[in-house]
Design a protein around this motif. Structure first.
Motif, PDB file in Angstrom:
ATOM      1  N   LEU A  63       0.864  -1.172   0.000  1.00 22.92           N
ATOM      2  CA  LEU A  63       0.000   0.000   0.000  1.00 22.92           C
ATOM      3  C   LEU A  63       0.905   1.228   0.000  1.00 22.92           C
ATOM      4  CD1 LEU A  63      -2.920   1.086   0.142  1.00 22.92           C
ATOM      5  CD2 LEU A  63      -2.620   1.207   2.630  1.00 22.92           C
ATOM      6  N   GLN A  64       1.013   1.862  -1.151  1.00 21.08           N
ATOM      7  CA  GLN A  64       1.789   3.089  -1.266  1.00 21.08           C
ATOM      8  C   GLN A  64       0.898   4.253  -0.894  1.00 21.08           C
ATOM      9  OE1 GLN A  64       5.126   3.596  -2.134  1.00 21.08           O
ATOM     10  NE2 GLN A  64       4.701   5.727  -1.603  1.00 21.08           N
ATOM     11  N   MET A  65       1.322   5.005   0.112  1.00 22.29           N
ATOM     12  CA  MET A  65       0.522   6.117   0.612  1.00 22.29           C
ATOM     13  C   MET A  65       1.288   7.413   0.399  1.00 22.29           C
ATOM     14  SD  MET A  65      -1.073   4.460   4.095  1.00 22.29           S
ATOM     15  CE  MET A  65       0.477   4.520   4.992  1.00 22.29           C
ATOM     16  N   ASN A  66       0.728   8.298  -0.394  1.00 22.61           N
ATOM     17  CA  ASN A  66       1.332   9.588  -0.682  1.00 22.61           C
ATOM     18  C   ASN A  66       0.466  10.720  -0.142  1.00 22.61           C
ATOM     19  OD1 ASN A  66       3.367   8.227  -2.163  1.00 22.61           O
ATOM     20  ND2 ASN A  66       2.141   8.324  -4.035  1.00 22.61           N
ATOM     21  N   SER A  67       1.050  11.899  -0.077  1.00 26.12           N
ATOM     22  CA  SER A  67       0.321  13.090   0.383  1.00 26.12           C
ATOM     23  C   SER A  67      -0.402  12.815   1.690  1.00 26.12           C
ATOM     24  CB  SER A  67      -0.677  13.547  -0.688  1.00 26.12           C
ATOM     25  OG  SER A  67      -0.022  13.818  -1.913  1.00 26.12           O
ATOM     26  N   LEU A  68       0.314  12.242   2.623  1.00 27.72           N
ATOM     27  CA  LEU A  68      -0.302  11.847   3.882  1.00 27.72           C
ATOM     28  C   LEU A  68      -0.739  13.062   4.689  1.00 27.72           C
ATOM     29  CD1 LEU A  68       2.033   8.873   4.736  1.00 27.72           C
ATOM     30  CD2 LEU A  68      -0.457   8.749   4.531  1.00 27.72           C
ATOM     31  N   LYS A  69      -1.835  12.871   5.416  1.00 29.51           N
ATOM     32  CA  LYS A  69      -2.430  13.918   6.233  1.00 29.51           C
ATOM     33  C   LYS A  69      -2.463  13.451   7.683  1.00 29.51           C
ATOM     34  CE  LYS A  69      -5.634  14.794   2.400  1.00 29.51           C
ATOM     35  NZ  LYS A  69      -7.071  14.849   2.016  1.00 29.51           N
ATOM     36  N   PRO A  70      -2.518  14.380   8.626  1.00 33.48           N
ATOM     37  CA  PRO A  70      -2.611  13.969  10.040  1.00 33.48           C
ATOM     38  C   PRO A  70      -3.798  13.035  10.298  1.00 33.48           C
ATOM     39  CG  PRO A  70      -2.034  16.274   9.904  1.00 33.48           C
ATOM     40  CD  PRO A  70      -2.327  15.833   8.505  1.00 33.48           C
ATOM     41  N   GLU A  71      -4.872  13.209   9.560  1.00 30.21           N
ATOM     42  CA  GLU A  71      -6.034  12.341   9.760  1.00 30.21           C
ATOM     43  C   GLU A  71      -5.831  10.925   9.231  1.00 30.21           C
ATOM     44  OE1 GLU A  71      -5.943  15.372   8.358  1.00 30.21           O
ATOM     45  OE2 GLU A  71      -7.394  15.543   6.696  1.00 30.21           O
ATOM     46  N   ASP A  72      -4.713  10.673   8.581  1.00 28.95           N
ATOM     47  CA  ASP A  72      -4.370   9.311   8.175  1.00 28.95           C
ATOM     48  C   ASP A  72      -3.716   8.526   9.307  1.00 28.95           C
ATOM     49  OD1 ASP A  72      -3.408  10.656   5.008  1.00 28.95           O
ATOM     50  OD2 ASP A  72      -5.227   9.506   5.448  1.00 28.95           O
ATOM     51  N   THR A  73      -3.460   9.198  10.418  1.00 30.06           N
ATOM     52  CA  THR A  73      -2.875   8.519  11.572  1.00 30.06           C
ATOM     53  C   THR A  73      -3.804   7.422  12.067  1.00 30.06           C
ATOM     54  OG1 THR A  73      -1.593  10.455  12.268  1.00 30.06           O
ATOM     55  CG2 THR A  73      -2.142   8.827  13.964  1.00 30.06           C
ATOM     56  N   ALA A  74      -3.276   6.211  12.135  1.00 28.24           N
ATOM     57  CA  ALA A  74      -4.088   5.054  12.513  1.00 28.24           C
ATOM     58  C   ALA A  74      -3.206   3.817  12.560  1.00 28.24           C
ATOM     59  CB  ALA A  74      -5.213   4.835  11.505  1.00 28.24           C
ATOM     60  N   VAL A  75      -3.771   2.754  13.096  1.00 30.94           N
ATOM     61  CA  VAL A  75      -3.162   1.438  12.929  1.00 30.94           C
ATOM     62  C   VAL A  75      -3.741   0.845  11.657  1.00 30.94           C
ATOM     63  CG1 VAL A  75      -2.846  -0.870  13.889  1.00 30.94           C
ATOM     64  CG2 VAL A  75      -2.882   1.135  15.405  1.00 30.94           C
ATOM     65  N   TYR A  76      -2.862   0.405  10.771  1.00 28.53           N
ATOM     66  CA  TYR A  76      -3.281  -0.152   9.490  1.00 28.53           C
ATOM     67  C   TYR A  76      -3.174  -1.670   9.552  1.00 28.53           C
ATOM     68  CZ  TYR A  76      -3.490   4.446   7.375  1.00 28.53           C
ATOM     69  OH  TYR A  76      -3.846   5.737   7.062  1.00 28.53           O
ATOM     70  N   TYR A  77      -4.264  -2.316   9.142  1.00 28.77           N
ATOM     71  CA  TYR A  77      -4.356  -3.767   9.187  1.00 28.77           C
ATOM     72  C   TYR A  77      -4.493  -4.341   7.792  1.00 28.77           C
ATOM     73  CZ  TYR A  77      -5.442  -3.118  14.149  1.00 28.77           C
ATOM     74  OH  TYR A  77      -5.402  -2.767  15.474  1.00 28.77           O
ATOM     75  N   CYS A  78      -3.798  -5.418   7.559  1.00 29.45           N
ATOM     76  CA  CYS A  78      -3.948  -6.194   6.334  1.00 29.45           C
ATOM     77  C   CYS A  78      -4.899  -7.354   6.620  1.00 29.45           C
ATOM     78  CB  CYS A  78      -2.573  -6.711   5.921  1.00 29.45           C
ATOM     79  SG  CYS A  78      -2.552  -7.736   4.456  1.00 29.45           S
ATOM     80  N   ALA A  79      -5.705  -7.703   5.640  1.00 29.42           N
ATOM     81  CA  ALA A  79      -6.668  -8.793   5.813  1.00 29.42           C
ATOM     82  C   ALA A  79      -6.775  -9.594   4.524  1.00 29.42           C
ATOM     83  CB  ALA A  79      -8.027  -8.239   6.204  1.00 29.42           C
ATOM     84  N   GLY A  80      -7.198 -10.842   4.659  1.00 28.50           N
ATOM     85  CA  GLY A  80      -7.300 -11.695   3.484  1.00 28.50           C
ATOM     86  C   GLY A  80      -8.530 -12.595   3.529  1.00 28.50           C
TER      87      GLY A  80
END
Length: 125
Positions: free
Chosen positions: A81-98
């Protein structure tokens, strides 16, 4: 049972970029769908993006469109997951799922069979 391990989280300034990785191990030949979700403090977990393992069709939540890109490396059984132009509201724990079987419910948490432990992303202003 498939195991998922996320990596790539960290601290970044607003406007910066991060690339999250999700490596799958175990019977990955049965993987049908991979997704990313995130959960910010005090908020519910929300869908970010998903990708069908065969064919590579991608799906994005509105929060990710134009800024995030999801891709996969079949040989490495890894999703990025390439994340660009990140914002403070993108702050989080990111989980992968399958998920192993067909579903049209790409953005629904309960549709996924297995989850990673999460990786923290902090975007400073």
């Amino acid at each position: 049972q498939v195991q998922l391990v996320e990596s790539g989280g960290g601290l970044v300034q607003a406007g910066g970029s991060l690339r999250l990785s999700c490596a799958a191990s175990g019977p990955t030949f049965s993987t049908y769908l991979m997704g990313w979700f995130r959960q910010a403090p005090g908020k519910s977990r929300e869908f970010v993006a998903g990708i069908r393992w065969s064919g590579g069709s991608t799906y994005y939540a509105d929060l990710a469109k134009g800024r995030f890109t999801l891709s996969r490396d079949n040989a490495k059984n890894t999703v990025y997951l390439q994340m660009n132009s990140l914002k403070p509201e993108d702050t989080a724990v990111y989980y992968c799922a399958g998920r192993s079987r067909f579903t049209s419910l790409v953005s629904i948490q309960s549709a996924y069979d297995y989850w990673g432990q999460g990786t923290q992303v902090i975007v400073s202003s």
